[in-house]
Structures are given as C-alpha cells and as structure tokens.
Motif scaffolding. Sequence first.
Motif, PDB file in Angstrom:
ATOM      1  N   ASN A  26      -7.377   1.791  -3.612  1.00  0.00           N
ATOM      2  CA  ASN A  26      -7.211   1.753  -2.240  1.00  0.00           C
ATOM      3  C   ASN A  26      -8.728   0.826  -1.616  1.00  0.00           C
ATOM      4  O   ASN A  26      -9.098   1.250  -0.654  1.00  0.00           O
ATOM      5  CB  ASN A  26      -7.414   2.978  -1.698  1.00  0.00           C
ATOM      6  N   ARG A  67       0.741   3.970  -3.168  1.00  0.00           N
ATOM      7  CA  ARG A  67       0.293   5.366  -2.816  1.00  0.00           C
ATOM      8  C   ARG A  67       1.267   6.531  -3.462  1.00  0.00           C
ATOM      9  O   ARG A  67       0.843   7.583  -3.668  1.00  0.00           O
ATOM     10  CB  ARG A  67      -0.006   5.547  -1.120  1.00  0.00           C
ATOM     11  N   LYS A 103       0.863  -1.273   0.144  1.00  0.00           N
ATOM     12  CA  LYS A 103       0.192   0.022   0.008  1.00  0.00           C
ATOM     13  C   LYS A 103       0.652   1.357  -0.101  1.00  0.00           C
ATOM     14  O   LYS A 103       0.591   2.265  -0.543  1.00  0.00           O
ATOM     15  CB  LYS A 103      -0.778  -0.050   1.257  1.00  0.00           C
ATOM     16  N   PRO A 108      -8.746  -0.950   3.101  1.00  0.00           N
ATOM     17  CA  PRO A 108      -7.694   0.151   2.977  1.00  0.00           C
ATOM     18  C   PRO A 108      -8.142   1.525   3.311  1.00  0.00           C
ATOM     19  O   PRO A 108      -7.761   2.286   4.100  1.00  0.00           O
ATOM     20  CB  PRO A 108      -6.810  -0.134   1.927  1.00  0.00           C
ATOM     21  N   ASP A 109      -9.482   1.597   2.768  1.00  0.00           N
ATOM     22  CA  ASP A 109      -9.925   2.978   2.926  1.00  0.00           C
ATOM     23  C   ASP A 109     -10.942   3.153   4.003  1.00  0.00           C
ATOM     24  O   ASP A 109     -11.753   3.793   4.216  1.00  0.00           O
ATOM     25  CB  ASP A 109     -10.902   3.480   1.660  1.00  0.00           C
TER      26      ASP A 109
END
Length: 267
Positions: A208, A89, A85, A155-156
């Motif tokens: 995400n 990002r 991640k 993840p969000d």
Amino acid sequence: MSRYLLCLLLLVAGPGICLHSAAQTPGSPADTTHKYQTAPAGPAQPRRPIWQSKVVRATIVPALLIGYGASTIHGHGLYSSYDAKRDIRRAFGTYRTHVDDYLQWSPYFEVAGVLLAGVESRDDRLNLALVVLKSEAVMFSTVFLVKTLTHVQRPDSSDHMSFPSGHTAQAFMAASIVHTEFRDKSPWYGIGAYTLATSVAAFRMINNKHWESDVVAGAGVGILSAHLAYLSHRNRWGRQPRGRDIGVVPLWSPAGGAGLSVTWHPK
C-alpha cells in the motif's frame, strides 16, 4: 649471308623470335587524360527508417510504460489505479512486508554473482561501473523531480511523493543493465532480473505504498535511465573485460563438505 643464316637458326629454335626491324611498330602511349578524374560514386545507401534508429528503439518501451502509468493516475484509464488497489486489497488484505526494500537491489547481486562465476560481461569492469553510476544519477534525479512536480499522495496517505515509484525504477534500471551486459550469453539472465524487478513493483502495491500508475511509470523511468546511460557512454578504456580471469565455483564432497573453488589466471 650470315644474317639470313642466323635468322634461319632462330626460326628453327623458336618461330616468331626473328622479326624484321622494319616491321616493328612503337607501342601506343598510355592514356593519361583521366588520370586525376574522380571515380564515379557507387549507389547511394538507403537511409534507415527512423523507427529503426537506436534512439527510438531505446525509448519506445519506456515511453509506453510511462505513458500508460500516467494515464491511470487516480480513477483514470480502463483499469485505473483505484481499480487495482481495490483488487489488491481484496486479495492480500492488510499484509505487509519489507522485502521490497532489499529486493530492489537484487539485480546488482545477480551481476556480481554472474561475474564471479566467470561469465563475461559486454563491458569491462570500469566501464560497467561508469554506466551504473550514470544510470543511477539519471534515475534518481528524474524520479525526485517528477515526484516533486506531480505531488501525488500515496495510497496510505503517508506523503505526497508517490508518482513514480523509486523502488520500482531502481529495480528495473538494474535489470536493464543485467539484460544489456549478459544477453549475448543467455537471455535467462535478463529474464531473471526482470522477474525480480516485477516482484518489487508488486510488493510496492501490496504494501500500500504505491499505486498501479506509480509502479508502471517507475519501470519505464528505470529502463529509460539505463538506456540513456548506454547511449551516451563512450567506452574509452577498450572493450576487453578486466578481471574475467577470476572464477569462483561452489564445491561439495562427502569427505570435505561444502566450499568454494577460486581460480585465477594472471595475464
């Protein structure tokens, strides 16, 4: 006297034809003592090693994918989901797209296009549809059950239904069907389908919505679902494809423009 004269004539015509009756001996009787005896069995066929069985070959790759995905949940593993991640990002920032919502079905559109082009699939239309339905049932139930049991947060932080990725499982399941149905015609059909499925997995992480562990395990669940459907399927309507006599080919000419050529050869 006449008998000896007849023998002399026969000997001249063909030696050995005239034989004295006293010299004749009856033939030996046929041996019937082993008439019903079972013939000796041939050499025993060696048993196939277990790693060459259909079940092992169908499950080994999905098991590795699911196992690796599970090992990288959160901060675990050599390259954890947190590490993936962070790198994603950095590369894509806040980029978002909804293309993965549609791209997950793209291998099915590939199947339709290839069949309309006249390429023969391994199974006929009816059995192919049954395999698809069975694969979908196995995949959907497995994904929903594992999501509910693991309760991994996305993840969000939108919900706790992250592991495994349903979009990725759907795409790889369909890609596995494409590969199985058309690998005898060309390996590029499967390569194209798996490329589309891999792009779905990448977009799920870019958006995400899923961790690295989710998409890797989702790919394994999708492939396994298709393999189990094929292993358990019994083709009861014959293996001759139906509708293979229909072909659609795009055409273009300077005078008439673009169009489609449809051919049909009824049996």
